[in-house]
Design an enzyme around this catalytic site. Structure first.
Site, PDB file in Angstrom:
ATOM      1  N   ARG A  12       0.820  -1.222   0.000  1.00 57.82           N
ATOM      2  CA  ARG A  12       0.000   0.000   0.000  1.00 57.82           C
ATOM      3  C   ARG A  12       0.850   1.267   0.000  1.00 57.82           C
ATOM      4  O   ARG A  12       0.592   2.176  -0.787  1.00 57.82           O
ATOM      5  CB  ARG A  12      -0.997  -0.023   1.171  1.00 57.82           C
ATOM      6  CG  ARG A  12      -2.159  -0.981   0.942  1.00 57.82           C
ATOM      7  CD  ARG A  12      -3.033  -1.081   2.160  1.00 57.82           C
ATOM      8  NE  ARG A  12      -2.231  -1.476   3.325  1.00 57.82           N
ATOM      9  CZ  ARG A  12      -2.641  -1.380   4.564  1.00 57.82           C
ATOM     10  NH1 ARG A  12      -3.822  -0.861   4.841  1.00 57.82           N
ATOM     11  NH2 ARG A  12      -1.873  -1.777   5.550  1.00 57.82           N
ATOM     12  N   ASN A  28      -6.536  -2.424   1.829  1.00 59.00           N
ATOM     13  CA  ASN A  28      -6.438  -3.878   1.916  1.00 59.00           C
ATOM     14  C   ASN A  28      -7.829  -4.425   2.112  1.00 59.00           C
ATOM     15  O   ASN A  28      -8.552  -3.953   2.987  1.00 59.00           O
ATOM     16  CB  ASN A  28      -5.632  -4.265   3.166  1.00 59.00           C
ATOM     17  CG  ASN A  28      -4.183  -4.507   2.845  1.00 59.00           C
ATOM     18  OD1 ASN A  28      -3.800  -4.572   1.685  1.00 59.00           O
ATOM     19  ND2 ASN A  28      -3.385  -4.640   3.891  1.00 59.00           N
TER      20      ASN A  28
END
Ligand code: ZN
Ligand code: ZN
Ligand code: FE
Length: 753
Positions: A19, A37
Site C-alpha cells: 500500500r 487492503n
C-alpha cells in the site's frame, strides 16, 4: 478524458509494503484516489487519463516491492468520481478471502543499520522491523493482515512509532509489527537459577554461551536451543538433552564469511543464504574433520544466517567479546516433538537452563526451512517451512473444488486446494508422536480459518494405519479420495511442472503402502491417456520384523544377502549374536512377520550395513547418508541391477549387485558405495529409456525421499543432460513426504474422474 477505474491486485500483496508503494507511486504520478487492503486483495480506485492509468499499472508491475508477488490484476471501469487526493483507507472486513498471508521475512539491511547505530532510538532493540522485514505468518491470528489481528495487538504504539506508521514516506508506514523500546515487546532472561534478568540479559546470555553453556532462545516461529558449535562438551551435552546421538544440528552464523573457511560456498548458495527467506542451507564440507561433533559422518552441514534482530544483536555482542564461532541453533524441543512456542511451557520443560524469552506471542509455530542447491543451481527443498509457508503454489487447474489433503505420516505436511492454487502447511513432523498429531489438528483449524477454505473433498494416503488418514477422515468431509503413496510422489512433480499425461514417474523412498498390500518404494509408473499404470518395480524382498527394519537396518541386510549367509555372518561378526541372525534368517525363510517390500530405501540400508558395519540406524536415513558421503569417487565398472520382464511389468533384481559387493568387500568402502550409486544411476537411465520407448513418452518425473541424496540427484540430472528426454524433479516442495499432500491434490484433480 478522465476515467475512474477500480484495480484489484492479488497475490502476496499484504504485509510487504504494497500500500505505501501504491501511495507513493500515485503521488509521484499525480493520480488521485485511494488504496486499501481487503479480503479480496489490494483494492485501488483512481481517476486519471486512460494512458496514465495504463502507465500506472505498468509501473506497479515493474517497481513492486521486493517481497511482493502479483498473481492477478483485475481492472474495472467505475462511475466517474472526483477524488481530491490519494489516500490509504482503513482495511475492509469481509467474509470471503482470497489474498495470501505474507511469509516471515529475515531482518533487512536498513533495520540492521538501525539496531547497530548507537544514535538510533532502536539501538540493540530486538523487535525492530519495517515493511520489508519482520514476522508475518507466525503472528497472524486472522485476516486481513492488520495489527489488530496479530499478536502485536497487545502493544499500543507510542507517538513516535505511530507517526512512522502513519507517514507514507516512512519505511515503517503500515508495518504491522512496528515497535520500539518504549512501546513494543521486550526480552528478558530466566536464568538457570530461575532469576529474572531484565536489564543486562544480553551481556548475561552472551557470557553464558561463551562459557560453553546451552541456552534457549525464543525466535520467530519457536524456541531454538543454542550453544558454541565448536565446543565438544556443549554439543555432546546437547545430544544428550535431545536424545540425538548423531543426527546433525543446524548452525547459525552472522555472516557467510564466518563459515567459508570450513565449507564450500558457491555464489548462488550465498544469495539464497542472504535472501529474506533465510533458510538453512546444506553446504558441503571442505574436509571430513570440520564440524565433527555437529554433523558427524555426513558430507554437509546446515547453516543459516542470523535472521532476526534478536539473533543479530547476540552475534554482534559475541563478536565484541572476540567470540566468532558459529552457534548450534537446533529446534527447541525434545526428540521429534513440535518446536516449543510458549514461554511457560519452555520454562517448565527446560528447568535447568538459561532461557532468553520475549513477550511477543507466537501464533503459528514454524520451523526453519532446509534446502540445498544442486549442481545446476536449482533449489531442492528438504523442509518447507519458515519463509515459504503459507505462500501458495500455482497449479494448472481451474476447478472450483475445495480440497484438503492430509499428506503422509512421517514428515507430515498437509495442504489445501482452492481454484488454481495449493497452500501447504508448515512442517508438522512425525505423526507417531501425540504432540505432533495435536499440532496437525490445531494447524489445520488455524489455516482453514486463515484461508477460509471449507473443503468438500479430502485426500488421504491408502495406508490403513496412517494417523493422517484417520484424523482427516474424522473431520466430517464427505468425499474421501484414497491416493497411493508413490503415485502421490510422482503427481507432486507433475503438479509443479503442469504435466497431465504422457509421463514416466519414478518414485524411490523408504516405505509406502502399495495397492497389492505390499510395501512399495521402488516404483516406475506410466501415465498414458489419463490412466496410471505400474510399469516397473524392484523385486520384493521380505522385511523380517516389519517396521523394525527401519531402526534395525541389519535385518534388511540379512534379507538382501540371505543367499550368502557366510558373508552375512562375516559382516555382522561381533555386532549381532549368531543365534539372533539365525532367528531372523528363519523368519525370512518361513515368511513369519516379514512383509514384502520393493523399497529402494531398504536397499540403501542393506548396502550401508555392508559398507559401514553399522547395524542400526542412528536417525532416519542415516545409513543412506553415510554411503552418500562415500560415493564421490570415480569408479570403473559399476555394479549392475538385473532387469527382467514379467508380463508387461519390468522387475529389477539384485543378484549381480550382491555378488559385486561381496567380491569387493575387502576393498575400500568408498569403492562399494560409489559402484552402488553408479549402478542405481545407470539403472534409472536404462530402465527409463526402455519404458519411454515402450510407451512413446518423453517426460520423466522423479520423486521420493531417496532423492534427498544430493549425489544421486546431481548424477541423474547429468545423466539425462542433452538427451531427448525431459527430466523433472521437485523444487517447490520436498521430494520426501513433505511433498505428498501436493501430489494427493493433483491426483484428485486430474485422475479421480
Ligand atoms: Zn526492515
Ligand atoms: Zn514505539
Ligand atoms: Fe514417501
Amino acid at each position: 478524458m478522465l476515467k475512474t477505474k477500480k484495480i484489484i491486485i492479488n497475490g502476496v500483496v499484504q504485509g510487504v509494503g504494497f500500500r505505501p508503494f501504491i501511495y507513493n507511486l500515485a503521488r509521484e504520478m499525480n493520480i488521485n484516489g485511494y488504496v486499501l487492503n481487503s479480503p479480496d486483495g489490494v483494492v485501488i480506485e483512481l481517476t486519471a487519463e486512460e494512458e496514465k492509468i495504463k502507465k500506472f499499472i505498468e509501473n506497479i508491475k515493474l517497481k513492486k516491492p521486493k517481497e511482493s508477488e502479483i498473481s492477478s490484476i483485475e481492472i474495472n471501469e467505475e462511475k466517474y468520481k472526483n477524488f481530491k487526493d490519494f489516500k490509504i483507507l482503513k482495511s475492509e472486513n469481509n467474509s470471503f478471502v482470497k489474498t495470501s498471508i505474507p511469509v516471515d521475512l529475515s531482518i533487512c539491511e536498513d533495520c540492521v543499520k538501525d539496531i547497530l547505530d548507537p544514535e538510533n532510538r532502536r539501538y540493540l532493540y530486538p523487535f525492530t522491523n519495517c515493511t520489508n522485514c519482520g514476522p508475518r505468518f507466525s503472528i497472524v491470528e486472522k485476516i486481513p493482515y492488520d495489527r489488530k489481528f496479530t499478536t502485536m495487538k497487545k502493544f499500543k504504539m507510542c507517538s513516535k512509532c505511530f507517526k512512522e506508521y502513519e507517514s507514507p514516506e516512512n519505511r515503517r508506514f503500515h508495518a504491522q509489527p512496528n515497535a520500539c523500546p518504549d512501546c513494543g515487546p521486550y526480552a528478558w532472561v530466566r536464568s538457570v537459577e530461575r532469576r529474572i534478568i531484565k536489564n543486562n540479559w544480553l551481556d548475561y546470555i552472551v557470557k553464558r554461551i561463551i562459557e560453553g553453556n546451552i541456552v534457549l532462545i525464543k525466535g520467530i516461529g519457536g524456541f531454538h536451543i543454542a550453544c558454541d558449535a565448536f565446543n565438544k562438551q556443549a554439543v555432546l551435552k546437547l545430544r544428550e538433552i535431545k536424545r540425538r546421538d548423531f543426527k546433525p544440528f543446524a548452525v547459525m552464523v552472522e555472516d557467510i564469511s564466518d563459515i567459508s573457511g570450513w565449507l564450500i560456498v558457491k555464489k548462488e548458495e550465498e544469495d539464497v543464504f542472504n535472501s529474506s527467506k533465510a533458510p538453512i542451507i546444506m553446504f558441503r564440507k571442505k574436509n571430513d574433520s570440520v564440524f565433527e561433533y555437529v554433523a558427524p559422518n555426513i558430507d554437509s552441514v546446515g547453516v543459516m544466517k542470523a535472521y532476526t534482530p534478536l539473533h543479530k544483536i547476540i552475534f554482534n555482542k559475541l563478536k565484541e567479546k572476540g567470540f566468532r564461532n558459529p552457534l548450534v541453533m537446533t529446534s527447541g524441543n525434545f526428540k521429534d516433538e513440535p518446536i516449543l512456542t510458549d514461554n511457560k511451557e519452555a520454562c517448565d520443560r527446560f528447568k535447568g537452563y538459561d532461557i532468553l524469552l520475549h513477550n511477543r506471542d507466537i501464533k503459528n509455530r514454524i520451523d526453519d526451512s532446509v534446502l540445498f542447491l544442486d549442481d545446476f543451481k536449482t533449489q531442492r527443498i528438504i523442509r518447507r517451512s519458515r519463509g515459504f509457508v503459507p505462500g501458495s503454489i500455482k497449479i494448472k487447474s481451474d476447478e472450483d473444488k475445495k480440497i484438503f489433503a492430509a499428506g503422509a505420516d512421517i514428515k507430515n505436511c498437509f495442504g489445501f486446494y482452492r481454484k488454481g492454487e495449493v497452500i501447504l502447511s508448515q512442517y508438522i513432523g512425525d505423526l507417531e508422536i501425540k504432540e505432533n498429531r495435536d499440532f496437525f489438528l490445531s494447524s489445520y483449524a488455524n489455516m482453514k480459518k486463515l484461508f477460509d477454505i471449507n473443503a468438500d473433498t479430502v485426500c488421504v494416503d491408502m495406508h490403513p494405519q496412517y494417523h493422517s488418514s484417520s484424523m482427516a477422515k474424522s473431520l466430517g468431509i464427505k468425499n474421501i479420495i484414497y491416493v497411493q503413496h508413490h503415485i502421490a510422489h510422482m503427481c507432486s512433480v507433475m503438479a509443479e511442472n503442469d504435466l497431465e499425461d504422457d509421463v514416466l514417474g519414478i518414485s524411490f523412498d523408504g516405505t509406502g503402502y502399495g495397492t497389492d498390500g505390499n510395501i512399495w518404494g521402488g516404483e516406475f509408473f506410466v501415465v498414458k491417456n489419463g490412466n496410471i499404470k505400474r510399469a516397473a518395480h524392484f523385486k520384493y524382498v521380505p522385511l523380517p520384523g516389519g517396521d523394525m527394519v527401519s531402526k534395525e537396518i541389519w535385518r534388511s541386510f540379512v534379507s538382501f544377502f540371505s543367499n550368502r549367509m557366510d558373508f552375512v555372518y562375516n559382516v555382522l561378526k561381533g555386532k549381532i549374536e549368531k543365534n539372533k541372525i539365525e532367528i531372523i534368517n528363519n523368519m525370512i525363510d518361513k515368511k513369519i512377520n516379514s512383509p514384502l517390500s520393493s523399497s529402494v530405501g531398504r536397499i540403501f540400508d542393506a548396502v550401508s550395513v555392508s559398507v559401514t558395519g553399522d547395524t542400526v540406524s542412528d536417525f532416519e536415513a542415516s545409513g543412506p547418508m553415510k554411503i552418500e558421503h562415500l560415493a564421490y569417487k570415480k569408479v570403473e565398472r559399476p555394479y549392475k541391477f538385473d532387469i527382467q520382464k514379467k508380463g508387461d511389468i519390468y522387475v529389477v533384481s539384485y543378484d549381480s549387485l550382491i555378488d559385486g559387493i561381496i567380491k569387493d568387500w575387502d576393498k575400500k568402502r568408498d569403492i562399494i558405495s560409489a559402484k552402488f550409486h553408479s549402478a542405481l544411476i545407470n539403472l534409472i537411465k536404462d530402465l527409463s529409456l526402455k519404458i519411454c520407448r515402450d510407451y512413446n513418452i518423453k517426460n520423466i518425473c522423479v520423486s521420493g525421499g531417496v532423492f534427498q541424496n544430493r549425489f544421486l540427484t546431481n548424477s541423474i540430472i547429468k545423466s539425462f543432460y542433452g538427451s531427448k528426454y525431459n527430466l523433472y524433479l521437485n523444487s517447490k516442495v520436498p521430494s520426501n513426504d513433505g511433498g505428498i499432500s501436493l501430489g494427493q491434490i493433483y491426483y484428485a484433480l486430474k485422475f479421480n474422474k
